[in-house]
Design a protein around this motif. Structure first.
Motif, PDB file in Angstrom:
ATOM      1  N   LEU A 102      25.452  52.788  24.932  1.00  0.00           N
ATOM      2  CA  LEU A 102      26.429  52.376  25.557  1.00  0.00           C
ATOM      3  C   LEU A 102      25.544  52.507  26.752  1.00  0.00           C
ATOM      4  N   ALA A 103      26.152  51.994  27.926  1.00  0.00           N
ATOM      5  CA  ALA A 103      26.111  51.580  29.065  1.00  0.00           C
ATOM      6  C   ALA A 103      27.367  51.397  30.228  1.00  0.00           C
ATOM      7  N   LEU A 104      26.080  52.401  31.497  1.00  0.00           N
ATOM      8  CA  LEU A 104      26.375  52.710  32.662  1.00  0.00           C
ATOM      9  C   LEU A 104      26.510  52.337  33.651  1.00  0.00           C
ATOM     10  N   CYS A 105      26.713  51.207  34.840  1.00  0.00           N
ATOM     11  CA  CYS A 105      25.923  51.494  35.938  1.00  0.00           C
ATOM     12  C   CYS A 105      27.668  51.923  37.410  1.00  0.00           C
ATOM     13  N   GLU A 106      26.693  51.857  38.700  1.00  0.00           N
ATOM     14  CA  GLU A 106      28.012  52.526  39.679  1.00  0.00           C
ATOM     15  C   GLU A 106      27.041  52.303  40.844  1.00  0.00           C
ATOM     16  N   ALA A 107      28.251  52.058  41.349  1.00  0.00           N
ATOM     17  CA  ALA A 107      27.972  51.671  43.067  1.00  0.00           C
ATOM     18  C   ALA A 107      28.813  52.228  43.502  1.00  0.00           C
ATOM     19  N   PRO A 108      28.061  52.457  45.470  1.00  0.00           N
ATOM     20  CA  PRO A 108      28.324  53.256  46.393  1.00  0.00           C
ATOM     21  C   PRO A 108      30.212  52.504  46.837  1.00  0.00           C
ATOM     22  N   LEU A 109      30.821  53.730  46.933  1.00  0.00           N
ATOM     23  CA  LEU A 109      32.432  52.773  47.931  1.00  0.00           C
ATOM     24  C   LEU A 109      32.286  52.446  48.817  1.00  0.00           C
ATOM     25  N   GLU A 110      33.194  51.975  50.172  1.00  0.00           N
ATOM     26  CA  GLU A 110      33.125  52.414  51.404  1.00  0.00           C
ATOM     27  C   GLU A 110      33.937  52.947  51.860  1.00  0.00           C
ATOM     28  N   GLN A 111      35.244  53.579  51.237  1.00  0.00           N
ATOM     29  CA  GLN A 111      35.574  54.730  51.271  1.00  0.00           C
ATOM     30  C   GLN A 111      35.843  56.024  50.282  1.00  0.00           C
ATOM     31  N   GLU A 169      52.817  48.971  40.869  1.00  0.00           N
ATOM     32  CA  GLU A 169      53.358  49.971  41.634  1.00  0.00           C
ATOM     33  C   GLU A 169      51.751  50.407  41.985  1.00  0.00           C
ATOM     34  N   ALA A 170      50.838  49.893  43.062  1.00  0.00           N
ATOM     35  CA  ALA A 170      50.056  50.490  42.981  1.00  0.00           C
ATOM     36  C   ALA A 170      50.376  52.728  43.814  1.00  0.00           C
ATOM     37  N   THR A 171      49.070  52.695  42.924  1.00  0.00           N
ATOM     38  CA  THR A 171      49.315  54.283  43.464  1.00  0.00           C
ATOM     39  C   THR A 171      48.047  54.695  43.517  1.00  0.00           C
ATOM     40  N   GLU A 172      46.654  53.668  43.945  1.00  0.00           N
ATOM     41  CA  GLU A 172      46.212  53.226  44.581  1.00  0.00           C
ATOM     42  C   GLU A 172      44.831  51.965  44.978  1.00  0.00           C
ATOM     43  N   ARG A 173      44.653  51.465  46.110  1.00  0.00           N
ATOM     44  CA  ARG A 173      44.335  50.266  46.790  1.00  0.00           C
ATOM     45  C   ARG A 173      42.475  50.963  47.255  1.00  0.00           C
ATOM     46  N   ILE A 174      41.622  50.326  47.107  1.00  0.00           N
ATOM     47  CA  ILE A 174      40.044  50.423  47.072  1.00  0.00           C
ATOM     48  C   ILE A 174      39.668  49.267  48.228  1.00  0.00           C
ATOM     49  N   GLY A 175      39.291  48.736  48.876  1.00  0.00           N
ATOM     50  CA  GLY A 175      38.024  47.729  48.745  1.00  0.00           C
ATOM     51  C   GLY A 175      36.763  47.568  48.253  1.00  0.00           C
ATOM     52  N   VAL A 176      36.525  46.706  47.137  1.00  0.00           N
ATOM     53  CA  VAL A 176      35.192  46.624  46.524  1.00  0.00           C
ATOM     54  C   VAL A 176      34.329  45.126  47.229  1.00  0.00           C
ATOM     55  N   PRO A 177      33.580  45.674  47.165  1.00  0.00           N
ATOM     56  CA  PRO A 177      32.612  44.128  47.624  1.00  0.00           C
ATOM     57  C   PRO A 177      32.341  43.605  46.170  1.00  0.00           C
ATOM     58  N   GLU A 178      33.171  42.225  46.281  1.00  0.00           N
ATOM     59  CA  GLU A 178      32.602  41.561  44.745  1.00  0.00           C
ATOM     60  C   GLU A 178      31.012  41.120  44.051  1.00  0.00           C
ATOM     61  N   ALA A 179      30.252  41.129  45.306  1.00  0.00           N
ATOM     62  CA  ALA A 179      29.290  41.211  44.202  1.00  0.00           C
ATOM     63  C   ALA A 179      29.022  42.051  43.563  1.00  0.00           C
ATOM     64  N   GLY A 180      29.059  43.329  43.982  1.00  0.00           N
ATOM     65  CA  GLY A 180      28.933  44.740  43.597  1.00  0.00           C
ATOM     66  C   GLY A 180      29.584  45.016  42.721  1.00  0.00           C
ATOM     67  N   LEU A 181      30.860  44.082  42.167  1.00  0.00           N
ATOM     68  CA  LEU A 181      31.208  44.567  41.051  1.00  0.00           C
ATOM     69  C   LEU A 181      30.957  43.888  40.314  1.00  0.00           C
ATOM     70  N   LYS A 182      31.164  41.979  40.273  1.00  0.00           N
ATOM     71  CA  LYS A 182      30.611  41.494  39.366  1.00  0.00           C
ATOM     72  C   LYS A 182      29.324  41.848  38.386  1.00  0.00           C
ATOM     73  N   GLU A 183      28.077  42.477  39.680  1.00  0.00           N
ATOM     74  CA  GLU A 183      27.569  43.492  38.342  1.00  0.00           C
ATOM     75  C   GLU A 183      27.649  44.294  38.177  1.00  0.00           C
ATOM     76  N   LEU A 184      28.641  45.512  37.780  1.00  0.00           N
ATOM     77  CA  LEU A 184      28.638  46.429  37.535  1.00  0.00           C
ATOM     78  C   LEU A 184      28.820  46.136  36.135  1.00  0.00           C
ATOM     79  N   ILE A 185      30.282  44.819  35.894  1.00  0.00           N
ATOM     80  CA  ILE A 185      30.437  45.245  34.751  1.00  0.00           C
ATOM     81  C   ILE A 185      29.828  43.711  34.063  1.00  0.00           C
ATOM     82  N   GLU A 186      28.865  43.323  34.212  1.00  0.00           N
ATOM     83  CA  GLU A 186      27.553  42.157  33.921  1.00  0.00           C
ATOM     84  C   GLU A 186      26.364  43.419  33.341  1.00  0.00           C
TER      85      GLU A 186
END
Length: 366
Positions: free
Chosen positions: A176-185, A122-139
């Motif tokens: 601790l490791a932290l990385c952030e990326a901007p979202l379009e929405q 039951e999605a309370t939130e839906r967000i578009g994320v660029p694939e390469a950006g999410l991959k980089e954040l996780i890596e």
């Protein structure tokens, strides 16, 4: 049920899904893929009840139907077939036949009705994320997750959504490791979710570079990532992640600018003679240079001196060399900055030109 497709086109979805299937199961059906054919589309599902992966592919000569097939065996068979083979899978009774050229394999199946499905998110939130950006954040953060810590909420990766930013944060209590990326929405409400280690590992394996957009669906107890050919769902860890912003050192104004590769090589050499248990190295900063030393119980010693752009004088601090090396591997730029306060405070490691990725390493008493 019946379908035909090229070996390579079949191998990709099989490889995506097979890792989710555990080698030891509580239920026999969990060792199987759910295989469904509908309207010329094949979908393969694997689950361990925590993580679910569904991969899709177009097939020829299709007859609709569904069954479950032993996952590892099917994957091994298709992987071992010669390149360019056309593979036909057909079902008769409770057996499935896999044919390619002169090879023929008959596998036992279990009924599709027995296969457990992850509850609808039951999605309370839906967000578009660029694939390469999410991959980089996780890596750039996942390596700092805890392993089998009693503080179960540390055995995962925090996704922190706020305003127009997605942050990934991981910590094991020592670094601790932290990385952030901007979202379009803009995100409707601030939201923090913790994805468990296995979910993070599978997501990391699944994501590819490129400029495709993914849809991230957040539910109360699940997260779902949708791409045109794959849907990934993971349960979330139910717990509160620590206030990580309180850990990021403030007032660490003693900055040391270094060449990342030079520092990494020096640390790797010094690590050879560090204590195998504590992995401690001593870092001494003086104007224009950084001195690294390590020694072990056998009274052996390593010393390295490297150039540094700094005015800091007379500061010595100990670190676990592995944590420093992990942080340096996650950074990309040529030059990095280590920000220090004193010998008893954590160090902040970041790229010289941006602070979108930050790494905090606690000091060691030497």
């Amino acid at each position: 049920m019946r379908f035909t497709l090229q070996r390579e086109a079949f191998l990709k979805p099989l490889a995506q899904v097979v890792n989710v299937v555990e080698r030891r199961q509580t239920l026999p059906v969990l060792a199987n893929f759910l295989v469904q054919v509908q309207g010329g589309q094949l979908s393969l599902t694997g689950t361990d009840l925590e993580v679910e992966m569904v991969a899709r592919a177009a097939v020829d000569d299709a007859q609709d139907g569904e069954t479950t097939i032993p996952a590892r065996k099917l994957f091994e068979i298709v992987r071992a077939l010669p390149d360019g083979s056309r593979v036909t899978v057909s079902q008769s009774g409770d057996k499935v036949t896999v044919q390619a050229g002169r090879s023929r394999f008959t596998l036992a199946t279990l009924p599709a009705n027995d296969f457990p499905s992850v509850d609808e998110v039951e999605a309370t939130e839906r967000i578009g994320v660029p694939e390469a950006g999410l991959k980089e954040l996780i890596e750039r953060t996942a390596f700092a997750m805890a392993q089998q810590d009693v503080r179960y909420y540390l055995n995962g990766l925090l996704f922190d959504l706020r305003d127009q930013t997605l942050r990934c944060v991981a910590t094991d209590g020592h670094r601790l490791a932290l990385c952030e990326a901007p979202l379009e929405q803009t995100v409707a409400a601030k939201r923090q979710i913790i994805v468990p280690r296995k979910g993070v590992t599978e997501l990391q394996r699944l994501l590819e570079g490129g400029d495709r957009a993914l849809e991230l669906e957040l539910g109360r107890s699940h997260v779902r990532v949708k791409r045109d050919d794959v849907t990934f769902t993971s349960k979330l860890i139910d717990g509160r992640f620590p206030d990580y912003e309180a850990v990021i050192p403030i007032g660490a104004e003693k900055e040391v600018k270094l060449d990342r590769e030079v520092l990494r090589a020096a640390l790797q050499r010094a690590a050879i003679l560090s204590n195998e248990k504590y992995r401690g190295v001593r870092v001494e900063v003086s104007p224009g240079q950084l001195k690294i030393s390590a020694h072990n119980p056998e009274q052996e010693e390593a010393q390295e001196e490297i150039e540094a752009d700094t005015r800091v004088d007379n500061l010595a601090i100990g670190f676990n060399v592995n944590y420093l090396l992990d942080a340096l591997s996650a950074l990309r730029e040529e030059n990095i900055i280590i920000a220090l306060r004193d010998a008893n405070s954590s160090a902040l490691v970041r790229e010289a030109s941006s602070s979108k990725c930050r790494h905090v390493v606690m000091p060691l008493r030497l």
